[in-house]
Design a protein around this motif. Sequence first.
Motif, PDB file in Angstrom:
ATOM      1  N   UNK A 146       0.833  -1.208   0.000  1.00 15.74           N
ATOM      2  CA  UNK A 146       0.000   0.000   0.000  1.00 15.74           C
ATOM      3  C   UNK A 146       0.866   1.258   0.000  1.00 15.74           C
ATOM      4  N   UNK A 147       0.310   2.333  -0.507  1.00 16.15           N
ATOM      5  CA  UNK A 147       1.015   3.618  -0.493  1.00 16.15           C
ATOM      6  C   UNK A 147       0.926   4.213   0.904  1.00 16.15           C
ATOM      7  N   UNK A 148       2.006   4.833   1.323  1.00 14.78           N
ATOM      8  CA  UNK A 148       2.038   5.472   2.632  1.00 14.78           C
ATOM      9  C   UNK A 148       2.308   6.950   2.455  1.00 14.78           C
ATOM     10  N   UNK A 149       1.640   7.754   3.236  1.00 13.94           N
ATOM     11  CA  UNK A 149       1.825   9.203   3.194  1.00 13.94           C
ATOM     12  C   UNK A 149       2.967   9.656   4.078  1.00 13.94           C
ATOM     13  N   UNK A 150       4.058   8.923   4.046  1.00 14.46           N
ATOM     14  CA  UNK A 150       5.216   9.275   4.865  1.00 14.46           C
ATOM     15  C   UNK A 150       6.112  10.244   4.103  1.00 14.46           C
ATOM     16  N   UNK A 151       6.711  11.152   4.824  1.00 14.92           N
ATOM     17  CA  UNK A 151       7.651  12.097   4.218  1.00 14.92           C
ATOM     18  C   UNK A 151       8.996  11.409   3.994  1.00 14.92           C
ATOM     19  N   UNK A 152       9.835  12.038   3.207  1.00 16.29           N
ATOM     20  CA  UNK A 152      11.190  11.511   2.983  1.00 16.29           C
ATOM     21  C   UNK A 152      11.915  11.353   4.317  1.00 16.29           C
ATOM     22  N   UNK A 153      11.808  12.340   5.196  1.00 18.70           N
ATOM     23  CA  UNK A 153      12.463  12.305   6.514  1.00 18.70           C
ATOM     24  C   UNK A 153      11.966  11.122   7.332  1.00 18.70           C
ATOM     25  N   UNK A 154      10.666  10.877   7.330  1.00 17.74           N
ATOM     26  CA  UNK A 154      10.122   9.747   8.086  1.00 17.74           C
ATOM     27  C   UNK A 154      10.648   8.417   7.535  1.00 17.74           C
ATOM     28  N   UNK A 155      10.744   8.311   6.228  1.00 18.84           N
ATOM     29  CA  UNK A 155      11.261   7.088   5.610  1.00 18.84           C
ATOM     30  C   UNK A 155      12.742   6.930   5.944  1.00 18.84           C
ATOM     31  N   UNK A 156      13.492   8.011   5.937  1.00 17.85           N
ATOM     32  CA  UNK A 156      14.905   7.970   6.329  1.00 17.85           C
ATOM     33  C   UNK A 156      15.053   7.541   7.787  1.00 17.85           C
ATOM     34  N   UNK A 157      14.132   7.979   8.654  1.00 15.56           N
ATOM     35  CA  UNK A 157      14.169   7.565  10.061  1.00 15.56           C
ATOM     36  C   UNK A 157      13.928   6.061  10.195  1.00 15.56           C
ATOM     37  N   UNK A 158      12.994   5.540   9.418  1.00 13.30           N
ATOM     38  CA  UNK A 158      12.741   4.095   9.438  1.00 13.30           C
ATOM     39  C   UNK A 158      13.997   3.341   9.006  1.00 13.30           C
ATOM     40  N   UNK A 159      14.646   3.809   7.960  1.00 11.53           N
ATOM     41  CA  UNK A 159      15.873   3.171   7.478  1.00 11.53           C
ATOM     42  C   UNK A 159      16.962   3.260   8.542  1.00 11.53           C
ATOM     43  N   UNK A 160      17.071   4.396   9.236  1.00  7.41           N
ATOM     44  CA  UNK A 160      18.056   4.543  10.322  1.00  7.41           C
ATOM     45  C   UNK A 160      17.802   3.501  11.404  1.00  7.41           C
ATOM     46  N   UNK A 161      16.530   3.275  11.745  1.00  2.00           N
ATOM     47  CA  UNK A 161      16.183   2.269  12.758  1.00  2.00           C
ATOM     48  C   UNK A 161      16.532   0.865  12.247  1.00  2.00           C
ATOM     49  N   UNK A 162      16.204   0.559  11.015  1.00  3.65           N
ATOM     50  CA  UNK A 162      16.494  -0.757  10.434  1.00  3.65           C
ATOM     51  C   UNK A 162      17.992  -1.040  10.485  1.00  3.65           C
ATOM     52  N   UNK A 163      18.803  -0.044  10.151  1.00 10.10           N
ATOM     53  CA  UNK A 163      20.250  -0.229  10.070  1.00 10.10           C
ATOM     54  C   UNK A 163      20.891  -0.599  11.403  1.00 10.10           C
ATOM     55  N   UNK A 164      20.274  -0.248  12.527  1.00 14.81           N
ATOM     56  CA  UNK A 164      20.892  -0.544  13.832  1.00 14.81           C
ATOM     57  C   UNK A 164      20.299  -1.767  14.517  1.00 14.81           C
ATOM     58  N   UNK A 165      19.405  -2.468  13.838  1.00 14.55           N
ATOM     59  CA  UNK A 165      18.804  -3.643  14.446  1.00 14.55           C
ATOM     60  C   UNK A 165      19.783  -4.811  14.448  1.00 14.55           C
ATOM     61  N   UNK A 166      19.957  -5.449  15.618  1.00 15.11           N
ATOM     62  CA  UNK A 166      20.846  -6.612  15.679  1.00 15.11           C
ATOM     63  C   UNK A 166      20.215  -7.793  14.953  1.00 15.11           C
ATOM     64  N   UNK A 167      21.058  -8.676  14.441  1.00 17.31           N
ATOM     65  CA  UNK A 167      20.529  -9.844  13.722  1.00 17.31           C
ATOM     66  C   UNK A 167      19.729 -10.749  14.624  1.00 17.31           C
TER      67      UNK A 167
END
Length: 166
Positions: free
Chosen positions: A132-153
């Motif tokens: 589905x399409x999300x009404x997230x801003x570029x900044x919000x999507x970048x924040x999600x990616x920042x969170x994903x990048x620090x998740x331990x395996x």
Amino acid sequence: MGLIIILLGVGTLSMAGLVSIMPAEFYEAEEQQPADEGPVIPRDRVSVASTYIPASTAEAAAIISGDALFKANCAQCHSVYQQVVGPKLADIDKRRPMPWIVSWVQNSAKVIASGDEYGVKLYNENGKQQMPSFGLSRKEIEDIIAWIKVQPESAPAIHIEAVAAN
């Protein structure tokens, strides 16, 4: 004021298991503690989640924001390290550039309709279920990616015994 923000950020990251504020003696003491007397945190698993420390308060804020945004918008279909309804998201920033990720999250149908090879491949590999399409801003999507990048395996195994109230 800045110190308060830092403390709040570190406290939140600590609760999420991304950083540890416990002294090393805490983890050494658990080796001598019987399993039925409180928390048991395997020492070899603790370091996995306790090694990342954000470089700045801005990065800590982005990770905290990304955690909330992921849980509210992504967790129903995605996991960081496992295929769920949609693909796993670990290293998505290495597979696709940020402008592509933003376009995909905001309107995957448009990306697929454009004939984008990777987008069509994702669509086909995931049972032709359209994200589905999300009404997230570029900044919000970048924040999600920042969170994903620090998740331990693998999240640390934490066992807490229930204690009856007297």
